[in-house]
Design a protein around this motif. Sequence first.
Motif, short mmCIF file in Angstrom:
data_model
loop_
_atom_site.label_atom_id
_atom_site.label_comp_id
_atom_site.label_asym_id
_atom_site.label_seq_id
_atom_site.Cartn_x
_atom_site.Cartn_y
_atom_site.Cartn_z
N GLN A 1 -86.34 42.50 85.77
CA GLN A 1 -87.56 42.53 86.58
C GLN A 1 -88.79 42.73 85.70
O GLN A 1 -89.64 41.85 85.61
CB GLN A 1 -87.46 43.63 87.64
N SER A 2 -88.88 43.87 85.02
CA SER A 2 -90.05 44.15 84.19
C SER A 2 -89.77 43.97 82.70
O SER A 2 -90.55 44.41 81.86
CB SER A 2 -90.57 45.56 84.47
N LYS A 3 -88.62 43.35 82.39
CA LYS A 3 -88.25 43.00 81.01
C LYS A 3 -88.13 44.25 80.13
O LYS A 3 -87.30 45.08 80.37
CB LYS A 3 -89.24 41.99 80.43
N ASN A 4 -89.01 44.39 79.14
CA ASN A 4 -88.85 45.45 78.15
C ASN A 4 -89.76 46.65 78.41
O ASN A 4 -90.01 47.44 77.50
CB ASN A 4 -89.10 44.91 76.74
N THR A 5 -90.25 46.79 79.63
CA THR A 5 -91.08 47.95 79.93
C THR A 5 -90.56 48.67 81.16
O THR A 5 -90.05 48.02 82.09
CB THR A 5 -92.55 47.56 80.15
N THR A 6 -90.68 49.99 81.16
CA THR A 6 -90.31 50.79 82.33
C THR A 6 -91.52 51.08 83.20
O THR A 6 -91.42 51.84 84.17
CB THR A 6 -89.67 52.12 81.89
N LYS A 7 -92.66 50.48 82.84
CA LYS A 7 -93.88 50.66 83.62
C LYS A 7 -94.50 49.29 83.88
O LYS A 7 -95.51 48.91 83.29
CB LYS A 7 -94.86 51.58 82.89
#
Length: 370
Positions: free
Chosen positions: A245-251
């Motif tokens: 969903q957001s690839k390599n970020t948790t934000k």
Amino acid sequence: MIGDGSTADTGKQPNQPDKPIPLEPGETPPQFVIFSWDGAGEVGNGLFPRFLELARNHGAGMTFFLSGLYLLPESKKRLYQPPNNPVGASDIGYLSDAHLKETLKYTRQAWSEGHEIGTHFNGHFCGGSGSVANWTPAQWNSEIDQAVSFVTEWRTNTGWTDEEPLPFDYHRELVGGRTPCLLGQDNLLPAAKERGWRYDASSPGGRQMWPEKRHGVWDLPLQGIPFPGHSFDVLSMDYNILANQSKNTTKGMPSRYPAWRAQATASYLAGFKRAYETNRAPFYIGNHFEEWNGGIYMDAVEEALKGMAGKQDVRLVSFRQFVDWLDVQDPRVLDRLRSLEVGQAPPGGWNAFFKASGTAGVKGPSGAPS
């Protein structure tokens, strides 16, 4: 009290399901669902008690894979000697004293309410030359010995004398784990077998089928499940849904959180439905106590559990409780169940399916029909 009083033998674990029995001739298998938590430390976000309450409200058993380092104060980090890494190193942070005490509190509560305490090992090394992917069986044994020591000697390591012990003998309680980043299982399994572990939940990329043993240990992998809006399956863990969903970020972009939350919930429920309505393969869901993308994956897990609980034949259990059930079944019945592919219902229904194989009336290990 055991050892320095960090743990104690308080007798039989409370709040356990009835003693498992073999399947009756032609009986529909239960739909097992196992929710598990990697790390299982309370870091002040209230997620450990939140999901204990959810489990309590729905009669669910869960598995908490405790990271040993979460019970080792940072001031004593040099006690940790990770294989192929500097002394005291860790790719996850050490907990503050306040959070360590909270982790002790909720670990006590979890076991007393019937949940399983497994292990997520210690330093969570996933990359480079020190990765757990490269550890030998001997190095895994060292890592496990250290994880056990941090759980069973936290009183010595912290100097705290006014904290209650953990209410279990961890040497008996610990019968399985999940490796960091699902790496290194091939070399872990010989060590697990040597230690008498009953299962391992580290394998990546499993399918929604009935499990089998590897090296004499039940192999219970995270599974590929339907991912709404896509033609491919996603692994049944919060991090893997996030990565798609957001690839390599948790934000990621907050405007997308509602759609991502709905997609994650639908994915878990689709995996459940695919098994529940067809081959009844056990369904494993892996989680972390995290607030990635605004906490949407925690909301998704909660909504999914609520959507599964209470349905006919559904059992929300820990890994340990599940292998208790597996171990009393007739091996021929389990072989027959393993013949069903992902999403394949038993031809002609369960009674006909077992009769066709000649297993409908066989006797189980206890002598009862299976």
